[in-house]
Write a protein that holds these residues in place. Sequence first.
Motif, PDB file in Angstrom:
ATOM      1  N   UNK A  67      -3.700   1.476  12.278  1.00 13.91           N
ATOM      2  CA  UNK A  67      -2.767   1.258  13.377  1.00 13.91           C
ATOM      3  C   UNK A  67      -1.647   2.271  13.363  1.00 13.91           C
ATOM      4  N   UNK A  68      -1.095   2.540  12.183  1.00 12.63           N
ATOM      5  CA  UNK A  68      -0.026   3.534  12.028  1.00 12.63           C
ATOM      6  C   UNK A  68      -0.030   4.002  10.587  1.00 12.63           C
ATOM      7  N   UNK A  69       0.350   5.245  10.335  1.00 12.35           N
ATOM      8  CA  UNK A  69       0.407   5.726   8.956  1.00 12.35           C
ATOM      9  C   UNK A  69       1.486   4.973   8.174  1.00 12.35           C
ATOM     10  N   UNK A  70       1.267   4.696   6.888  1.00 13.01           N
ATOM     11  CA  UNK A  70       2.295   4.034   6.084  1.00 13.01           C
ATOM     12  C   UNK A  70       3.445   4.988   5.797  1.00 13.01           C
ATOM     13  N   UNK A  71       4.645   4.441   5.699  1.00  6.03           N
ATOM     14  CA  UNK A  71       5.806   5.258   5.342  1.00  6.03           C
ATOM     15  C   UNK A  71       5.707   5.690   3.887  1.00  6.03           C
ATOM     16  N   UNK A  72       5.306   4.780   3.013  1.00  2.86           N
ATOM     17  CA  UNK A  72       5.123   5.061   1.599  1.00  2.86           C
ATOM     18  C   UNK A  72       4.131   4.043   1.041  1.00  2.86           C
ATOM     19  N   UNK A  73       3.454   4.416  -0.031  1.00  2.00           N
ATOM     20  CA  UNK A  73       2.627   3.432  -0.728  1.00  2.00           C
ATOM     21  C   UNK A  73       3.083   3.296  -2.182  1.00  2.00           C
ATOM     22  N   UNK A  78       8.021   0.163  -0.996  1.00  2.00           N
ATOM     23  CA  UNK A  78       7.451  -0.304   0.254  1.00  2.00           C
ATOM     24  C   UNK A  78       8.275  -1.465   0.824  1.00  2.00           C
ATOM     25  N   UNK A  79       8.373  -1.525   2.139  1.00  2.00           N
ATOM     26  CA  UNK A  79       9.086  -2.624   2.782  1.00  2.00           C
ATOM     27  C   UNK A  79       8.083  -3.543   3.458  1.00  2.00           C
ATOM     28  N   UNK A  80       8.406  -4.826   3.518  1.00  2.00           N
ATOM     29  CA  UNK A  80       7.476  -5.819   4.044  1.00  2.00           C
ATOM     30  C   UNK A  80       7.114  -5.574   5.502  1.00  2.00           C
ATOM     31  N   UNK A  82       6.481  -2.850   6.923  1.00  2.00           N
ATOM     32  CA  UNK A  82       5.497  -1.788   7.056  1.00  2.00           C
ATOM     33  C   UNK A  82       4.132  -2.383   6.725  1.00  2.00           C
ATOM     34  N   UNK A  83       3.454  -2.906   7.745  1.00  2.00           N
ATOM     35  CA  UNK A  83       2.200  -3.613   7.524  1.00  2.00           C
ATOM     36  C   UNK A  83       1.115  -2.746   6.908  1.00  2.00           C
ATOM     37  N   UNK A  84       0.994  -1.492   7.376  1.00  2.00           N
ATOM     38  CA  UNK A  84      -0.031  -0.604   6.832  1.00  2.00           C
ATOM     39  C   UNK A  84       0.212  -0.359   5.351  1.00  2.00           C
ATOM     40  N   UNK A  85       1.464  -0.091   4.991  1.00  2.00           N
ATOM     41  CA  UNK A  85       1.789   0.170   3.592  1.00  2.00           C
ATOM     42  C   UNK A  85       1.572  -1.070   2.733  1.00  2.00           C
ATOM     43  N   UNK A  86       1.979  -2.220   3.238  1.00  2.00           N
ATOM     44  CA  UNK A  86       1.822  -3.464   2.473  1.00  2.00           C
ATOM     45  C   UNK A  86       0.357  -3.751   2.186  1.00  2.00           C
ATOM     46  N   UNK A  87      -0.509  -3.531   3.185  1.00  2.00           N
ATOM     47  CA  UNK A  87      -1.940  -3.757   2.987  1.00  2.00           C
ATOM     48  C   UNK A  87      -2.513  -2.788   1.965  1.00  2.00           C
ATOM     49  N   UNK A  88      -2.114  -1.526   2.063  1.00  2.00           N
ATOM     50  CA  UNK A  88      -2.612  -0.529   1.117  1.00  2.00           C
ATOM     51  C   UNK A  88      -2.167  -0.843  -0.302  1.00  2.00           C
ATOM     52  N   UNK A  89      -0.888  -1.152  -0.463  1.00  2.00           N
ATOM     53  CA  UNK A  89      -0.360  -1.448  -1.795  1.00  2.00           C
ATOM     54  C   UNK A  89      -1.068  -2.657  -2.397  1.00  2.00           C
ATOM     55  N   UNK A  90      -1.341  -3.673  -1.569  1.00  2.00           N
ATOM     56  CA  UNK A  90      -2.009  -4.876  -2.063  1.00  2.00           C
ATOM     57  C   UNK A  90      -3.421  -4.581  -2.558  1.00  2.00           C
TER      58      UNK A  90
END
Length: 253
Positions: A67-73, A78-80, A82-90
Amino acid sequence: MIRRIPLPLLLAVCLLAACAGNGAGDTPTPDNLLIVTATLPPDETEPPEETGAPPLVEPAIGRVHLGAPPVTIDPGAVIQLDGAASDLVANLFVGLTALDPDTRRVEPALASHWEVSDDGRTWTVYLRDDVYWVQVNPESGEVERVRPVTAGDVVAAVRRACRADTVAPQASAAFVIAGCRFLHAQDPSLLTPEVIEQTLGARVLNDVVVEFRLGGETAHFPSILAMPLLYPVPADLIESEGEGWTAPETIWT
């Protein structure tokens, strides 16, 4: 949303399809695609190996639109929202504990079990010894083991969370750990390794045991250990690569 892949199945994720070279005959992939690589369940008809580390098995690969690139992984940054980043980190990292999405109970993850002192202020956490940092070889595309995840990686995450210059959005959650709030209030340039070690209530007892000293009795401490803020990180990689440690060609997951 990306459904979390259970840790024993997850080997690695190549963050953006654009970062992985397309082989001959591959269909070009948009920049917002996530390539997920996970191990297939073992063939239960075959006897388990009795010695050494379990072998890496043939991965299954899927493509998921972010959907959108993550700001950071970086788990600590990571901030909550940021859905893309949260999913990747998980999916890329694992905490000592994890929240079961069905039962809503906190259960062991990287930790196998823990012990709590009578006053509730000292927690001794025992880690599994079968979880490895892995990376994708950028030339061959093969998943390669680097080394086991250790107690030192856990303490490294705590130390980063307690430094103001890490800019961890949820750093206050770690203030239950003795000395963390004090260190966070200090000038980072004054925080020598000796000062941090003497002040912070998190220390390595051996490769698979971490001791946490808390500022007071905290019954919900296992829930705090499930937060990305305290996911173990490879301190040696971060030291050598700096902020670039999460680049697709560099990251350990």
